[in-house]
Design a protein around this motif. Structure first.
Motif, PDB file in Angstrom:
ATOM      1  N   VAL A 173      -7.435  -4.588  -8.151  1.00  0.00           N
ATOM      2  CA  VAL A 173      -8.740  -5.047  -7.662  1.00  0.00           C
ATOM      3  C   VAL A 173      -8.585  -5.816  -6.349  1.00  0.00           C
ATOM      4  O   VAL A 173      -9.337  -5.597  -5.382  1.00  0.00           O
ATOM      5  CB  VAL A 173      -9.421  -5.923  -8.734  1.00  0.00           C
ATOM      6  N   VAL A 174      -7.606  -6.725  -6.292  1.00  0.00           N
ATOM      7  CA  VAL A 174      -7.421  -7.533  -5.077  1.00  0.00           C
ATOM      8  C   VAL A 174      -6.967  -6.648  -3.915  1.00  0.00           C
ATOM      9  O   VAL A 174      -7.403  -6.845  -2.769  1.00  0.00           O
ATOM     10  CB  VAL A 174      -6.413  -8.663  -5.340  1.00  0.00           C
ATOM     11  N   TRP A 175      -6.106  -5.650  -4.189  1.00  0.00           N
ATOM     12  CA  TRP A 175      -5.668  -4.763  -3.103  1.00  0.00           C
ATOM     13  C   TRP A 175      -6.844  -3.950  -2.560  1.00  0.00           C
ATOM     14  O   TRP A 175      -6.928  -3.684  -1.360  1.00  0.00           O
ATOM     15  CB  TRP A 175      -4.567  -3.836  -3.587  1.00  0.00           C
ATOM     16  N   PHE A 176      -7.750  -3.530  -3.431  1.00  0.00           N
ATOM     17  CA  PHE A 176      -8.942  -2.822  -2.953  1.00  0.00           C
ATOM     18  C   PHE A 176      -9.799  -3.736  -2.074  1.00  0.00           C
ATOM     19  O   PHE A 176     -10.341  -3.294  -1.049  1.00  0.00           O
ATOM     20  CB  PHE A 176      -9.764  -2.301  -4.133  1.00  0.00           C
ATOM     21  N   GLU A 177      -9.935  -4.998  -2.454  1.00  0.00           N
ATOM     22  CA  GLU A 177     -10.672  -5.940  -1.622  1.00  0.00           C
ATOM     23  C   GLU A 177      -9.975  -6.153  -0.281  1.00  0.00           C
ATOM     24  O   GLU A 177     -10.633  -6.258   0.767  1.00  0.00           O
ATOM     25  CB  GLU A 177     -10.819  -7.272  -2.366  1.00  0.00           C
ATOM     26  N   ASP A 178      -8.646  -6.224  -0.312  1.00  0.00           N
ATOM     27  CA  ASP A 178      -7.897  -6.375   0.939  1.00  0.00           C
ATOM     28  C   ASP A 178      -8.079  -5.162   1.845  1.00  0.00           C
ATOM     29  O   ASP A 178      -8.261  -5.297   3.063  1.00  0.00           O
ATOM     30  CB  ASP A 178      -6.409  -6.569   0.627  1.00  0.00           C
ATOM     31  N   ALA A 179      -8.013  -3.981   1.255  1.00  0.00           N
ATOM     32  CA  ALA A 179      -8.188  -2.766   2.051  1.00  0.00           C
ATOM     33  C   ALA A 179      -9.587  -2.707   2.657  1.00  0.00           C
ATOM     34  O   ALA A 179      -9.761  -2.278   3.806  1.00  0.00           O
ATOM     35  CB  ALA A 179      -7.926  -1.531   1.196  1.00  0.00           C
ATOM     36  N   ALA A 180     -10.596  -3.141   1.897  1.00  0.00           N
ATOM     37  CA  ALA A 180     -11.969  -3.132   2.433  1.00  0.00           C
ATOM     38  C   ALA A 180     -12.131  -4.109   3.583  1.00  0.00           C
ATOM     39  O   ALA A 180     -12.970  -3.889   4.467  1.00  0.00           O
ATOM     40  CB  ALA A 180     -12.956  -3.468   1.312  1.00  0.00           C
ATOM     41  N   ALA A 181     -11.339  -5.196   3.587  1.00  0.00           N
ATOM     42  CA  ALA A 181     -11.422  -6.152   4.688  1.00  0.00           C
ATOM     43  C   ALA A 181     -10.854  -5.588   5.975  1.00  0.00           C
ATOM     44  O   ALA A 181     -11.236  -6.023   7.070  1.00  0.00           O
ATOM     45  CB  ALA A 181     -10.682  -7.440   4.318  1.00  0.00           C
ATOM     46  N   VAL A 182      -9.945  -4.633   5.884  1.00  0.00           N
ATOM     47  CA  VAL A 182      -9.298  -4.052   7.066  1.00  0.00           C
ATOM     48  C   VAL A 182      -9.953  -2.725   7.448  1.00  0.00           C
ATOM     49  O   VAL A 182     -10.286  -2.484   8.615  1.00  0.00           O
ATOM     50  CB  VAL A 182      -7.794  -3.857   6.817  1.00  0.00           C
ATOM     51  N   LEU A 183     -10.151  -1.853   6.461  1.00  0.00           N
ATOM     52  CA  LEU A 183     -10.692  -0.522   6.720  1.00  0.00           C
ATOM     53  C   LEU A 183     -12.211  -0.562   6.588  1.00  0.00           C
ATOM     54  O   LEU A 183     -12.774  -0.225   5.539  1.00  0.00           O
ATOM     55  CB  LEU A 183     -10.078   0.499   5.759  1.00  0.00           C
ATOM     56  N   THR A 184     -12.870  -1.009   7.640  1.00  0.00           N
ATOM     57  CA  THR A 184     -14.323  -1.060   7.648  1.00  0.00           C
ATOM     58  C   THR A 184     -14.893   0.355   7.793  1.00  0.00           C
ATOM     59  O   THR A 184     -14.148   1.326   7.971  1.00  0.00           O
ATOM     60  CB  THR A 184     -14.801  -1.946   8.802  1.00  0.00           C
ATOM     61  N   GLN A 185     -16.228   0.465   7.737  1.00  0.00           N
ATOM     62  CA  GLN A 185     -16.855   1.788   7.776  1.00  0.00           C
ATOM     63  C   GLN A 185     -16.571   2.522   9.075  1.00  0.00           C
ATOM     64  O   GLN A 185     -16.331   3.733   9.062  1.00  0.00           O
ATOM     65  CB  GLN A 185     -18.364   1.649   7.585  1.00  0.00           C
ATOM     66  N   ASP A 186     -16.574   1.796  10.197  1.00  0.00           N
ATOM     67  CA  ASP A 186     -16.329   2.478  11.463  1.00  0.00           C
ATOM     68  C   ASP A 186     -14.903   2.996  11.558  1.00  0.00           C
ATOM     69  O   ASP A 186     -14.646   4.056  12.115  1.00  0.00           O
ATOM     70  CB  ASP A 186     -16.646   1.549  12.632  1.00  0.00           C
ATOM     71  N   ARG A 187     -13.958   2.256  10.950  1.00  0.00           N
ATOM     72  CA  ARG A 187     -12.569   2.706  10.980  1.00  0.00           C
ATOM     73  C   ARG A 187     -12.357   3.888  10.027  1.00  0.00           C
ATOM     74  O   ARG A 187     -11.570   4.792  10.310  1.00  0.00           O
ATOM     75  CB  ARG A 187     -11.623   1.566  10.619  1.00  0.00           C
ATOM     76  N   LEU A 188     -13.056   3.880   8.898  1.00  0.00           N
ATOM     77  CA  LEU A 188     -12.966   5.026   7.995  1.00  0.00           C
ATOM     78  C   LEU A 188     -13.553   6.274   8.637  1.00  0.00           C
ATOM     79  O   LEU A 188     -13.018   7.380   8.474  1.00  0.00           O
ATOM     80  CB  LEU A 188     -13.688   4.717   6.682  1.00  0.00           C
ATOM     81  N   LEU A 189     -14.647   6.104   9.367  1.00  0.00           N
ATOM     82  CA  LEU A 189     -15.233   7.258  10.049  1.00  0.00           C
ATOM     83  C   LEU A 189     -14.313   7.784  11.144  1.00  0.00           C
ATOM     84  O   LEU A 189     -14.274   8.984  11.403  1.00  0.00           O
ATOM     85  CB  LEU A 189     -16.586   6.875  10.644  1.00  0.00           C
ATOM     86  N   SER A 190     -13.559   6.886  11.796  1.00  0.00           N
ATOM     87  CA  SER A 190     -12.625   7.345  12.818  1.00  0.00           C
ATOM     88  C   SER A 190     -11.497   8.166  12.222  1.00  0.00           C
ATOM     89  O   SER A 190     -10.907   9.004  12.909  1.00  0.00           O
ATOM     90  CB  SER A 190     -12.050   6.148  13.575  1.00  0.00           C
ATOM     91  N   LEU A 191     -11.187   7.924  10.944  1.00  0.00           N
ATOM     92  CA  LEU A 191     -10.176   8.742  10.275  1.00  0.00           C
ATOM     93  C   LEU A 191     -10.691  10.134   9.954  1.00  0.00           C
ATOM     94  O   LEU A 191      -9.898  11.052   9.748  1.00  0.00           O
ATOM     95  CB  LEU A 191      -9.722   8.071   8.974  1.00  0.00           C
ATOM     96  N   GLY A 192     -12.006  10.286   9.876  1.00  0.00           N
ATOM     97  CA  GLY A 192     -12.586  11.556   9.456  1.00  0.00           C
ATOM     98  C   GLY A 192     -13.035  12.431  10.583  1.00  0.00           C
ATOM     99  O   GLY A 192     -13.961  13.217  10.421  1.00  0.00           O
ATOM    100  N   ARG A 193     -12.425  12.320  11.742  1.00  0.00           N
ATOM    101  CA  ARG A 193     -12.793  13.201  12.843  1.00  0.00           C
ATOM    102  C   ARG A 193     -12.308  14.610  12.571  1.00  0.00           C
ATOM    103  O   ARG A 193     -11.321  14.820  11.868  1.00  0.00           O
ATOM    104  CB  ARG A 193     -12.194  12.685  14.142  1.00  0.00           C
TER     105      ARG A 193
END
Length: 291
Positions: free
Chosen positions: A114-134
């Motif tokens: 659970v804490v690792w998922f929260e940590d990942a959400a703090a770094v991988l914001t929506q704009d960064r996730l969208l940049s991965l999906g080009r």
């Protein structure tokens, strides 16, 4: 304190670097059921959470995470009375040390995930996730980001619809559960269909998938250093996966737990789990040097 004021790690890297790191850490944490490995993962998760999200947010999360750990730890001996070291007998139920240890490890593993998922959400914001999906996966990234946004919105609207229907007392007696659910689902479906038409018109006006190259607010460029970091993370994760398999293969909770020994194989695993926290500390030091 704002997110930018904390200078979260990996902001200067391409999104593939933290994505590979957190994906590796989460997979290893989920499948490494061994006391030392779980303790290392939980330590790394809490350390990075305190640096990236702040000590207050981390402690607020522990208010419900620690009771969940205690519940799993205490409930496991009641449902799985296995082991050889009897601690206490509660009527027909027997509490063994092995069952208690297994429950504690599994509870700590759940908190770590659970804490690792929260940590990942703090770094991988929506704009960064969208940049991965080009490219070909842009539609998948859009669906995932919209689902993460619209699901909480739908739940909030369901509570609003329920409150509105409950306030309409002039229609007669309160309807039954089935009728209330039917009326609420109908209202929510109408609301969702109207929003879907508006979103479709907005995407069409923006030229979504029209064939032209799409720009983004934040241009993440995959540099050679980012590719090298990603490869390094993958290599370290593969080494840790092999070491974790060896450690888990030599450990068993039942019928007797073996003694924990000092082993060099824990060092690479600890390095991977503490890598996000070390990167956050290095990022803070770098920004303080620039100020």
């Amino acid at each position: 304190m704002s997110r930018r004021a904390r200078h979260i790690a990996f902001d200067a890297c391409h999104a593939c670097v933290p994505a590979a790191l957190f994906a590796s850490i989460l997979l290893l944490t989920m499948f490494s059921v061994q006391p030392i490995l779980v303790a290392l993962s939980l330590t790394g998760a809490l350390a990075f959470s305190a640096l990236a999200r702040g000590p207050r947010a981390t402690l607020l999360g522990l208010r419900w995470q620690l009771p969940m750990l205690a519940l799993v730890c205490l409930a496991n001996p009641l449902f799985s009375a296995s082991g050889s070291t009897l601690l206490v007998r509660l009527g027909p139920a027997c509490v063994y040390a092995e069952s208690l240890a297994y429950g504690a490890v599994m509870g700590a593993l759940m908190v770590s995930v659970v804490v690792w998922f929260e940590d990942a959400a703090a770094v991988l914001t929506q704009d960064r996730l969208l940049s991965l999906g080009r490219g070909g996966s842009s539609s998948v990234a859009l669906v995932v980001s919209m689902t993460s946004q619209l699901t909480p919105q739908l739940l909030r609207r369901s509570r609003g619809v329920e409150a509105s229907l409950s306030a309409c007392s002039a229609a007669g007696p309160r309807p039954g559960l089935r009728e209330r659910l039917t009326r609420e689902s109908g209202q929510l479906m109408t609301w969702a269909l109207e929003d879907s038409l508006e979103r479709a018109d907005a995407m069409r006006a923006r030229g979504w998938e029209s064939g032209a190259h799409r720009t983004s607010y934040r241009a993440d460029i995959l540099r050679e250093s980012d590719a090298a970091k990603t490869c390094g993370v993958v290599v370290l994760a593969l080494l840790c996966a092999f070491l974790a398999a060896v450690a888990c293969g030599q450990w068993s909770f039942y019928p007797v737990m073996p003694a924990l020994v000092c082993w060099w194989g824990y060092a690479p695993y600890a390095a991977l789990m503490l890598l996000p926290a070390a990167a956050a500390v290095a990022e803070r030091i770098r920004w303080r040097g620039l100020e």
